[in-house]
Write an enzyme that holds these catalytic residues in place. Structure first.
Site, short mmCIF file in Angstrom:
data_model
loop_
_atom_site.label_atom_id
_atom_site.label_comp_id
_atom_site.label_asym_id
_atom_site.label_seq_id
_atom_site.Cartn_x
_atom_site.Cartn_y
_atom_site.Cartn_z
N ARG A 117 0.85 -1.20 0.00
CA ARG A 117 0.00 0.00 0.00
C ARG A 117 0.88 1.24 0.00
O ARG A 117 0.60 2.23 -0.66
CB ARG A 117 -0.97 0.01 1.19
CG ARG A 117 -1.75 1.32 1.30
CD ARG A 117 -3.07 1.23 2.06
NE ARG A 117 -3.03 0.37 3.22
CZ ARG A 117 -2.40 0.65 4.36
NH1 ARG A 117 -1.77 1.80 4.52
NH2 ARG A 117 -2.41 -0.21 5.36
N TYR A 158 -16.51 16.62 -15.76
CA TYR A 158 -16.85 15.21 -15.61
C TYR A 158 -17.90 15.03 -14.50
O TYR A 158 -17.72 15.54 -13.39
CB TYR A 158 -15.58 14.43 -15.30
CG TYR A 158 -15.81 12.97 -15.07
CD1 TYR A 158 -16.27 12.16 -16.10
CD2 TYR A 158 -15.60 12.40 -13.82
CE1 TYR A 158 -16.51 10.82 -15.89
CE2 TYR A 158 -15.84 11.05 -13.61
CZ TYR A 158 -16.30 10.26 -14.66
OH TYR A 158 -16.53 8.94 -14.45
N ASP A 208 -7.40 18.85 -14.46
CA ASP A 208 -7.76 17.52 -14.96
C ASP A 208 -7.43 17.51 -16.44
O ASP A 208 -8.11 18.14 -17.25
CB ASP A 208 -9.26 17.27 -14.71
CG ASP A 208 -9.72 15.89 -15.21
OD1 ASP A 208 -9.03 15.31 -16.06
OD2 ASP A 208 -10.80 15.44 -14.76
N LYS A 254 -8.36 6.45 -19.42
CA LYS A 254 -8.70 6.95 -20.76
C LYS A 254 -7.48 6.89 -21.68
O LYS A 254 -7.00 5.83 -21.97
CB LYS A 254 -9.30 8.35 -20.62
CG LYS A 254 -10.30 8.51 -19.45
CD LYS A 254 -11.57 7.71 -19.64
CE LYS A 254 -12.45 7.64 -18.39
NZ LYS A 254 -12.79 8.90 -17.76
#
Ligand SMILES: *Cc1c(COP(=O)(O)O)cnc(C)c1O
Length: 379
Positions: free
Chosen positions: A46, A98, A170, A195
């Site tokens: 992690r 978004y 973004d 994407k």
């Protein structure tokens, strides 16, 4: 180093123990220590994993940043950025972005006492007029999803600096092939690597890139503490995807331009949203901050009836009706009922997102086949 070379080589060295040219998938949760807290830099996956480390270095480098962090999704990366702030802090975001980002801000973080202002960022004056002494972050998405509006990154960053406000961009729609917000003054760049970065519609992932060490330390602490980290298999897929980003993006842009022009000249099409058109309201800014205009296009049919819309978006044969974008295959999407269904109708309409809007993610297929497909679907 030129971009094409950068996307293939930057941040990646042959594996130290074997010489493997591709980064191995270190499928392990823990690492054997020589003595308590004496180890080779990894203690638990992690907190860090060698496959992830390579990808984090690549994500930093392709945005011309010093530090990178990857997350288990794009929204997890966004979530980490917002966790830098505390109750009473205010954030200015775009009124056209978004849908999942809007949902995270309005439905999750508002109840923790953060305040969000949603403005039309096509005009920097609208941002300026919203700044107050509590403003801590400006969240930019450009081009915006799905209306393809353009926000002036450099002008917004210089305004933010005057007020000691951070800026996060973004950069999912443009990808680092077309636009590098850190070079324009942004503090953080965020991607949904799901994407264009991965590019093959086979992984969910997000990343952040930045130059400031203190900011990186804070975000690394959040990544480790909140735990939204991707596994090494998914990191490998994104590492592989980035190697062909420039070749894919070049074709996305070429196909996008041809289809935007095809749609614009179609007698049944009312309006096409694409920043490459000279009469796009912020075309000059797009030209200044982007190296091309991408493969994302939105449009409206003249016949705005719900029946016609449903018929058209269900009639394409090569172009698949699906959410998401940025993959090699072309997709068609109805924002009002799919990607942006979480935005209230009244607000959507106020922001200019009509029920009749259709969004295309143009893939890298032969453009003549795509045009033929749109032709038979529009009828
Ligand atoms: C998809 C997307 C996101 C969210 O990313 P996930 O990987 O789906 O969590 C954020 N911003 C934009 C512009 C997107 O297209």
């Amino acid at each position: 180093m030129k971009q094409a070379t950068q996307f293939i080589h930057v941040g990646i060295e042959p594996d130290a123990s074997t010489g493997a040219i591709m980064t191995p998938i270190y499928q392990t949760s823990t690492y054997v220590q020589e003595a308590p807290d004496v180890h080779k830099g990894y203690d638990y996956s992690r907190a860090g994993n060698p496959t992830r480390t390579v990808l984090e270095n690549v994500c930093a480098a392709i945005e011309n940043g010093k530090y990178g962090l990857v997350f288990s999704s794009g929204v997890a990366a966004t979530d980490a950025v917002i966790k830098l702030f505390k109750p009473g802090d205010e954030i200015i975001a775009s009124n056209d972005m978004y849908g999942g980002t809007f949902r995270l801000f309005s439905k999750v973080f508002e109840k923790f006492g953060l305040k969000f202002h949603y403005v039309n960022m096509s005009y920097v004056a609208n941002i300026q007029n919203t700044i107050n002494s509590n403003t801590k972050l400006i969240w930019i998405e450009t081009p915006t999803n799905p209306l393809m509006n353009i926000v002036d990154i450099a002008a917004t960053c210089s305004l933010a600096k005057q007020h000691n406000i951070k800026v996060c961009v973004d950069n999912t729609f443009a990808s680092p092939y077309l636009q590098n917000p850190l070079d324009l003054g942004a503090d953080i760049v965020m991607h949904s690597s799901t994407k264009y970065l991965s590019g093959h519609s086979d992984v969910i992932q997000g990343c952040l890139s930045m130059n400031d060490k203190a900011l990186y330390d804070d975000l690394y602490f959040i990544q480790k503490s909140c735990g939204a980290v991707p596994g090494p298999q998914d990191c490998f897929l994104v590492l592989r995807g980035i190697k062909t980003l420039h070749v894919r993006m070049q074709r996305h842009c070429e196909n996008g331009e041809k289809i935007a022009n095809y749609l614009r000249n179609h007698p049944k099409v009312a309006k096409v949203y694409w920043p490459g058109f000279e009469d796009h309201p912020n075309h000059a800014i797009a030209k200044k901050q982007m190296r091309g205009f991408g493969g994302m296009i939105s449009f409206e049919l003249k016949d705005e009836s719900a029946e016609e819309l449903k018929r058209m978006v269900s009639s394409t044969k090569i172009i698949a009706l699906a959410e998401s974008l940025g993959g090699v295959e072309s997709l068609i999407n109805h924002p009002a009922t799919m990607t942006h269904a979480s935005v209230a109708k009244e607000q959507r309409l106020k922001n200019g997102l009509k029920d009749s809007l259709i969004r295309l993610s143009i893939g890298i297929e032969d453009v003549d086949d795509l045009i033929e497909d749109l032709k038979q679907a529009i009828g």
